[in-house]
Write an enzyme that holds these catalytic residues in place. Structure first.
Site, mmCIF file in Angstrom:
data_model
loop_
_atom_site.group_PDB
_atom_site.id
_atom_site.type_symbol
_atom_site.label_atom_id
_atom_site.label_comp_id
_atom_site.label_asym_id
_atom_site.label_seq_id
_atom_site.Cartn_x
_atom_site.Cartn_y
_atom_site.Cartn_z
ATOM 1 N N HIS A 79 -42.322 6.617 23.347
ATOM 2 C CA HIS A 79 -41.446 7.746 23.872
ATOM 3 C C HIS A 79 -40.055 7.781 23.262
ATOM 4 C CE1 HIS A 79 -44.533 6.387 26.828
ATOM 5 N NE2 HIS A 79 -44.429 7.632 27.416
ATOM 6 N N ASP A 122 -53.037 6.284 29.122
ATOM 7 C CA ASP A 122 -51.703 6.948 29.059
ATOM 8 C C ASP A 122 -50.740 6.331 29.460
ATOM 9 O OD1 ASP A 122 -51.585 7.408 31.727
ATOM 10 O OD2 ASP A 122 -52.342 9.469 31.700
ATOM 11 N N SER A 123 -49.298 7.192 29.526
ATOM 12 C CA SER A 123 -48.233 6.594 29.639
ATOM 13 C C SER A 123 -48.156 6.083 31.223
ATOM 14 C CB SER A 123 -47.324 7.498 29.629
ATOM 15 O OG SER A 123 -47.074 8.325 28.223
#
EC number: 2.3.1.251
Length: 207
Positions: A79, A122-123
């Site tokens: 990110h 995923d995140s």
């Protein structure tokens, strides 16, 4: 959590199977078009949408029929620290454990085409599937035998837990650095502050 994982796996499998059906249908249609084209004067692809669509279908068909295979191993979800609050990046997952498979070919210009499916965490540490078609223009740097670099795009469909696993179209850029059968490949997902702006990358092995 058990329900979420079960639902995610079920929806992921449904998405992968349905996408495979779509690819197969597209490939079959394109193969029929290729047969028709071969019996007439060769066409030249211009800028009109019908020619581009026909060219895309033909590329999908040729890739679907290719005997070459790829495996994908997701390695990082980064990110962009310039576009996120620290409290968010501190709790986001950046180790996208997962796996993927694809079929690929290199065309007469040595450009890469692929049909692929991948699933990863995923995140938010939830399962996320993605399927699609990828294309990269390849470049061989100087006299470095075995090395290739590529840049291109993918036309994909994904589904996420935070969007109730509704299929979402996702066109993205692609890049890769390759040596022989091994590649480091990735994409950058654009976005706004605290949303998107993610580098997602994986290792790719061909055989």
């Amino acid at each position: 959590m058990k329900f979420d994982l079960t639902a995610a796996c079920t929806l992921s499998a449904t998405l992968l199977v349905s996408s495979g059906t779509v690819f197969a249908t597209t490939a079959n249609t394109a193969n029929k078009s290729l047969t028709t084209i071969e019996s007439h004067t060769p066409i030249s692809y211009g800028n009109n949408s019908s020619s581009l669509w026909e060219k895309f279908n033909n590329n999908v068909a040729l890739t679907w029929d290719a005997p070459n295979n790829e495996l994908y191993l997701p390695v990082i979800t980064w990110h962009n620290r310039h576009t996120y609050d620290k409290e968010k990046t501190d709790r986001y997952n950046e180790r996208p454990w997962g796996f993927g498979y694809g079929k690929y070919r290199y065309d007469e210009d040595n450009d890469w085409h692929s049909l692929y499916a991948m699933a990863f965490m995923d995140s938010h540490n939830r399962l996320e599937p993605i399927v699609g078609y990828g294309f990269q223009k390849m470049w061989i740097p100087g006299d470095l035998e075995g090395f290739r670099m590529g840049i291109g795009f993918t036309l994909s469909v994904t589904a996420r837990h935070d969007y109730y696993y509704v299929p979402i179209p996702l066109p993205l850029p692609l890049f890769s650095i390759e040596y022989d059968r091994l590649s480091f490949q990735g994409t950058y997902i654009p976005g706004t502050y605290n949303n998107g702006n993610v580098l997602f990358a994986w290792l790719r092995w061909q055989w």
